[in-house]
Design a protein around this motif. Structure first.
Motif, PDB file in Angstrom:
ATOM      1  N   ASP A 234       0.852  -1.195   0.000  1.00  0.00           N
ATOM      2  CA  ASP A 234       0.000   0.000   0.000  1.00  0.00           C
ATOM      3  C   ASP A 234       0.887   1.244   0.000  1.00  0.00           C
ATOM      4  O   ASP A 234       1.554   1.547   0.990  1.00  0.00           O
ATOM      5  CB  ASP A 234      -0.906  -0.022   1.234  1.00  0.00           C
ATOM      6  CG  ASP A 234      -1.925   1.111   1.225  1.00  0.00           C
ATOM      7  OD1 ASP A 234      -1.874   1.952   0.292  1.00  0.00           O
ATOM      8  OD2 ASP A 234      -2.760   1.151   2.141  1.00  0.00           O
ATOM      9  N   SER A 235       0.899   1.956  -1.123  1.00  0.00           N
ATOM     10  CA  SER A 235       1.781   3.129  -1.254  1.00  0.00           C
ATOM     11  C   SER A 235       1.435   4.239  -0.263  1.00  0.00           C
ATOM     12  O   SER A 235       2.296   5.058   0.079  1.00  0.00           O
ATOM     13  CB  SER A 235       1.713   3.684  -2.689  1.00  0.00           C
ATOM     14  OG  SER A 235       0.377   4.052  -3.007  1.00  0.00           O
ATOM     15  N   SER A 236       0.208   4.271   0.209  1.00  0.00           N
ATOM     16  CA  SER A 236      -0.178   5.324   1.161  1.00  0.00           C
ATOM     17  C   SER A 236       0.502   5.157   2.517  1.00  0.00           C
ATOM     18  O   SER A 236       0.494   6.084   3.336  1.00  0.00           O
ATOM     19  CB  SER A 236      -1.698   5.343   1.330  1.00  0.00           C
ATOM     20  OG  SER A 236      -2.146   4.129   1.916  1.00  0.00           O
ATOM     21  N   LYS A 237       1.080   3.978   2.759  1.00  0.00           N
ATOM     22  CA  LYS A 237       1.740   3.734   4.038  1.00  0.00           C
ATOM     23  C   LYS A 237       3.256   3.928   3.964  1.00  0.00           C
ATOM     24  O   LYS A 237       3.949   3.754   4.957  1.00  0.00           O
ATOM     25  CB  LYS A 237       1.446   2.310   4.514  1.00  0.00           C
ATOM     26  CG  LYS A 237      -0.024   2.073   4.856  1.00  0.00           C
ATOM     27  CD  LYS A 237      -0.229   0.683   5.433  1.00  0.00           C
ATOM     28  CE  LYS A 237      -1.688   0.462   5.837  1.00  0.00           C
ATOM     29  NZ  LYS A 237      -1.886  -0.864   6.453  1.00  0.00           N
ATOM     30  N   LEU A 238       3.753   4.313   2.792  1.00  0.00           N
ATOM     31  CA  LEU A 238       5.198   4.438   2.614  1.00  0.00           C
ATOM     32  C   LEU A 238       5.712   5.793   3.105  1.00  0.00           C
ATOM     33  O   LEU A 238       5.061   6.827   2.904  1.00  0.00           O
ATOM     34  CB  LEU A 238       5.558   4.252   1.136  1.00  0.00           C
ATOM     35  CG  LEU A 238       5.312   2.860   0.542  1.00  0.00           C
ATOM     36  CD1 LEU A 238       5.595   2.879  -0.951  1.00  0.00           C
ATOM     37  CD2 LEU A 238       6.179   1.822   1.236  1.00  0.00           C
ATOM     38  N   PHE A 239       6.878   5.761   3.758  1.00  0.00           N
ATOM     39  CA  PHE A 239       7.614   6.974   4.153  1.00  0.00           C
ATOM     40  C   PHE A 239       6.703   7.974   4.885  1.00  0.00           C
ATOM     41  O   PHE A 239       6.648   9.153   4.564  1.00  0.00           O
ATOM     42  CB  PHE A 239       8.254   7.640   2.934  1.00  0.00           C
ATOM     43  CG  PHE A 239       9.270   6.774   2.254  1.00  0.00           C
ATOM     44  CD1 PHE A 239      10.577   6.726   2.725  1.00  0.00           C
ATOM     45  CD2 PHE A 239       8.925   5.984   1.166  1.00  0.00           C
ATOM     46  CE1 PHE A 239      11.533   5.918   2.104  1.00  0.00           C
ATOM     47  CE2 PHE A 239       9.864   5.171   0.542  1.00  0.00           C
ATOM     48  CZ  PHE A 239      11.170   5.138   1.013  1.00  0.00           C
ATOM     49  N   GLY A 240       6.009   7.453   5.881  1.00  0.00           N
ATOM     50  CA  GLY A 240       5.106   8.311   6.642  1.00  0.00           C
ATOM     51  C   GLY A 240       5.811   9.450   7.339  1.00  0.00           C
ATOM     52  O   GLY A 240       5.223  10.516   7.561  1.00  0.00           O
ATOM     53  N   PHE A 241       7.087   9.276   7.694  1.00  0.00           N
ATOM     54  CA  PHE A 241       7.818  10.335   8.387  1.00  0.00           C
ATOM     55  C   PHE A 241       8.022  11.553   7.487  1.00  0.00           C
ATOM     56  O   PHE A 241       8.189  12.669   7.982  1.00  0.00           O
ATOM     57  CB  PHE A 241       9.173   9.808   8.890  1.00  0.00           C
ATOM     58  CG  PHE A 241      10.045   9.224   7.820  1.00  0.00           C
ATOM     59  CD1 PHE A 241      10.910  10.020   7.086  1.00  0.00           C
ATOM     60  CD2 PHE A 241       9.997   7.862   7.531  1.00  0.00           C
ATOM     61  CE1 PHE A 241      11.725   9.477   6.105  1.00  0.00           C
ATOM     62  CE2 PHE A 241      10.809   7.312   6.552  1.00  0.00           C
ATOM     63  CZ  PHE A 241      11.669   8.128   5.829  1.00  0.00           C
TER      64      PHE A 241
END
Length: 478
Positions: A234-241
């Motif tokens: 799920d790309s929406s969960k990538l690199f949240g920081f």
């Protein structure tokens, strides 16, 4: 209640036994096979995760080697001796362009000096349509960047690896998002820090290669030590920081937290590998997971096909069993009907069944039994005929003897009557009465014998007559 034929009973028993056997065998095969599939998938999962980790390590080692090669490039040291020599700078720039052209995942290759607050000296870069050098007027000052400050503080022979984040330009994330890593090494000249060489690496390529290595149907996740996803479906969960989001996972307990996540997923296989990333206190977690339902999907499809085939074979077997039992039942019915007919007419025995089995033995036994019964019946008929003749002879003998005996008795009774008419003496009268009573009794017995035929046909008619019991008893006594 309707009668259930033996065909139906046998077919039901065969069907029940077949179903129970099929269910037991099918369940046993399913459990053993599914456990074996899960066991093999677990081994494959751990193996693939190990390959992913090795591939990532190899990728970082290649970048490290490239940085070391650049730091020892003869053109670099020639340039350091004469930094204002344009030809030397051009030769060094060509080295950087050549490396960028051979390494598709390198975005930028820069040589940054410590003078002028970390101004770029050479920057080779991949543009949208070409690989080229950035002109001197567009070179930037990078002295305030964390990668520059961290690299120059490292020991002389150390190699710097940045955090894995998104590529940015002028403080803004470049879209589409590009996972980026920077690898740098400080450059010394005459034991003095001159600057750094740094490579900007596009990790999209290696991330895709890692996913291929993980293979289907496994899902690869890469998580940093802060609990953020660097690789996730799920790309929406990538690199949240990068977007000021909270961590997806709580990694306050390190790898133990990952293991707790894996243990909570009862319907998934889960593998965790830890990699000490070459930064202080930085750990990467490679997790490989797979849904048990997906792993067993092909097997379950095979299972459904097998159950369908088993059902068809079971139905076919049932039909064959019904046909076979009907065939046997037909012969049993023929035997039963013959036995019934034999009871009505012993002369009729018609069984045209020639088999070398228990049914054949039954037919042969019945034929032997019926033959013996007919033989005994013939003997009984002869004996009956003889008995009738003997009985007839006996009756004729009795009738003849009775007639022969009755005639003398009549004479005796007549003579007794004549004696009574001659006025006998009292002492003679006693003998005459006794003689008369005995003769009459004997005559009665003879008459009863002559009335034998009337007796057996119920034609005897009784005649009532008054008698003096005292006289009758006296006569018996005398």
């Amino acid at each position: 209640m309707p009668r259930i034929s033996i065909t139906v009973k046998n077919a039901f028993v065969y069907f029940l036994l077949l179903i129970l056997t099929s269910v037991f065998l099918g369940y046993s095969i399913y459990k053993v096979s599914s456990n074996k599939i899960i066991e093999n998938a677990t081994l494959s999962l751990n193996h693939n995760n190990e390959l992913v980790l090795i591939q990532f390590k190899t990728f970082l080692d290649d970048i490290r080697k490239d940085v070391l090669f650049l730091s020892k490039d003869p053109f670099l040291y020639q340039f350091l001796e004469e930094p204002d020599h344009l030809k030397l700078k051009e030769n060094l720039s060509k080295e950087y362009l050549a490396l960028l052209s051979t390494k598709s995942h390198y975005l930028q290759l820069r040589f940054i000096g410590v003078d002028q607050n970390g101004k770029e000296i050479i920057r080779a870069e991949k543009f949208s349509d070409r690989i080229g050098l950035v002109s001197d007027e567009h070179l930037q000052i990078k002295g305030d960047r964390d990668y520059f400050q961290e690299t120059v503080r490292l020991p002389k022979d150390s190699i710097y690896f940045s955090d894995i984040n998104l590529n940015q330009e002028f403080g803004k994330i470049i879209l589409p998002m590009v996972p980026t890593m920077r690898v740098a090494k400080s450059i010394y000249h005459n034991d003095s820090l001159y600057g750094i060489i740094i490579i900007n690496v596009d990790l999209s390529f290696v991330f895709n290669e890692l996913k291929k290595t993980a293979g289907n149907p496994y899902t690869l996740n890469l998580i940093n030590s802060k609990g953020y996803f660097l690789i996730h479906p799920d790309s929406s969960k990538l690199f949240g920081f990068e977007f000021n989001k909270l961590p997806e996972l709580d990694f306050s307990k390190g790898k133990q937290s990952v293991e707790q996540i894996s243990s909570a997923r009862a319907n998934e296989l889960f593998s965790v590998r830890t990699y000490e990333y070459p930064r202080q206190n930085e750990v990467l977690y490679f997790t490989l997971s797979a849904s048990k339902a997906i792993l067993l999907s092909v097997f379950n499809q095979w299972k459904r096909d097998l159950f369908l085939l088993t059902g068809i074979m079971t139905l076919l077997s049932l039909l064959i069993a019904i046909w076979w039992t009907q065939r046997q039942t037909k012969e049993f019915k023929s035997i039963a009907q013959t036995i019934t007919d034999f009871g009505r007419n012993p002369e009729m025995v018609n069984l045209d069944i020639d088999r070398d089995d228990e049914i054949g033995d039954l037919v042969n036994s019945f034929k032997d039994m019926s033959g013996k019964i007919n033989q005994h019946l013939d003997e009984l008929k002869i004996a009956r005929s003889e008995a009738i003749e003997a009985n007839k002879a006996k009756s004729e003998f009795l009738e003849n003897m009775s007639h022969e005996i009755r005639n003398p008795l009549q004479s005796i009774l007549g003579m007794t009557g004549m004696l009574e008419q001659n006025k006998p003496r009292p002492d003679q009268q006693v003998f005459i009465d006794t003689l008369k009573f005995s003769s009459e009794t004997l005559l009665t017995l003879v008459n009863d014998i002559l009335d034998y035929r009337k007796l057996i046909h119920g034609q005897i008619e009784l005649q009532y007559q008054d008698i003096s019991m005292s006289d009758f008893i006296e006569k018996i006594r005398s």
